[in-house]
Design a protein around this motif. Structure first.
Motif, short mmCIF file in Angstrom:
data_model
loop_
_atom_site.label_atom_id
_atom_site.label_comp_id
_atom_site.label_asym_id
_atom_site.label_seq_id
_atom_site.Cartn_x
_atom_site.Cartn_y
_atom_site.Cartn_z
N VAL A 89 42.68 39.15 43.94
CA VAL A 89 41.91 38.83 42.74
C VAL A 89 41.34 40.14 42.21
O VAL A 89 40.64 40.85 42.93
N SER A 90 41.65 40.45 40.98
CA SER A 90 41.20 41.72 40.41
C SER A 90 39.76 41.59 39.90
O SER A 90 39.32 40.49 39.56
N PRO A 91 39.05 42.68 39.83
CA PRO A 91 37.70 42.65 39.26
C PRO A 91 37.71 42.16 37.81
O PRO A 91 36.80 41.46 37.38
N ALA A 92 38.76 42.49 37.07
CA ALA A 92 38.84 42.05 35.67
C ALA A 92 38.97 40.53 35.58
O ALA A 92 38.34 39.90 34.72
N SER A 93 39.77 39.94 36.48
CA SER A 93 39.90 38.48 36.43
C SER A 93 38.62 37.79 36.86
O SER A 93 38.26 36.74 36.32
N LEU A 94 37.89 38.37 37.79
CA LEU A 94 36.58 37.80 38.15
C LEU A 94 35.59 37.92 37.00
O LEU A 94 34.82 36.99 36.73
N ALA A 95 35.63 39.04 36.29
CA ALA A 95 34.73 39.22 35.14
C ALA A 95 35.06 38.21 34.04
O ALA A 95 34.16 37.66 33.41
N ARG A 96 36.37 37.96 33.82
CA ARG A 96 36.76 36.95 32.82
C ARG A 96 36.30 35.57 33.24
O ARG A 96 35.88 34.76 32.45
N PHE A 97 36.40 35.29 34.56
CA PHE A 97 36.01 33.98 35.07
C PHE A 97 34.51 33.74 34.87
O PHE A 97 34.09 32.68 34.42
N PHE A 98 33.69 34.73 35.22
CA PHE A 98 32.26 34.55 35.13
C PHE A 98 31.69 34.91 33.77
O PHE A 98 30.52 34.69 33.50
N GLY A 99 32.52 35.49 32.89
CA GLY A 99 32.05 35.91 31.57
C GLY A 99 31.94 34.82 30.57
O GLY A 99 32.00 33.69 30.66
#
Length: 99
Positions: A89-99
């Motif tokens: 899981v990339s940091p960018a996908s986590l940021a999109r998820f929580f954004g």
């Protein structure tokens, strides 16, 4: 041409031009996004509560969207560290998820 632009989204012309995507309303897209986010949250909860020696669960597959193929999903994923392993899981996908 103006009349074609303003036809209802579920008209035969729109279905011919846009295929299955014409049948998906905004509500359908939002519902699919909500399902994907819940699945990702459950997966993250499961990963956090898995023992260190246990195998990590496979990430959830997103709800199929019209116009998006499996190859498109694979291109967007971050790739795995070894053959057959689940993608990280990339940091960018986590940021999109929580954004």
């Amino acid at each position: 041409m103006v009349m074609v632009k303003h036809l209802p989204a579920d008209s035969a012309v729109q279905r011919e031009l846009h295929g299955e995507a014409a049948e998906w309303s905004l509500s359908d897209h939002l519902l699919a996004a909500a399902v994907d986010h819940l699945a990702a949250a459950n997966w993250m909860f499961q990963c956090v509560n898995t023992g260190e020696d246990d195998e990590t669960p496979d990430p959830p597959k997103p709800v199929p969207r019209p116009g998006v193929t499996d190859e498109d999903d694979e291109e967007r994923s971050e790739g795995s560290t070894e053959e057959g392993a689940a993608p990280a899981v990339s940091p960018a996908s986590l940021a999109r998820f929580f954004g």
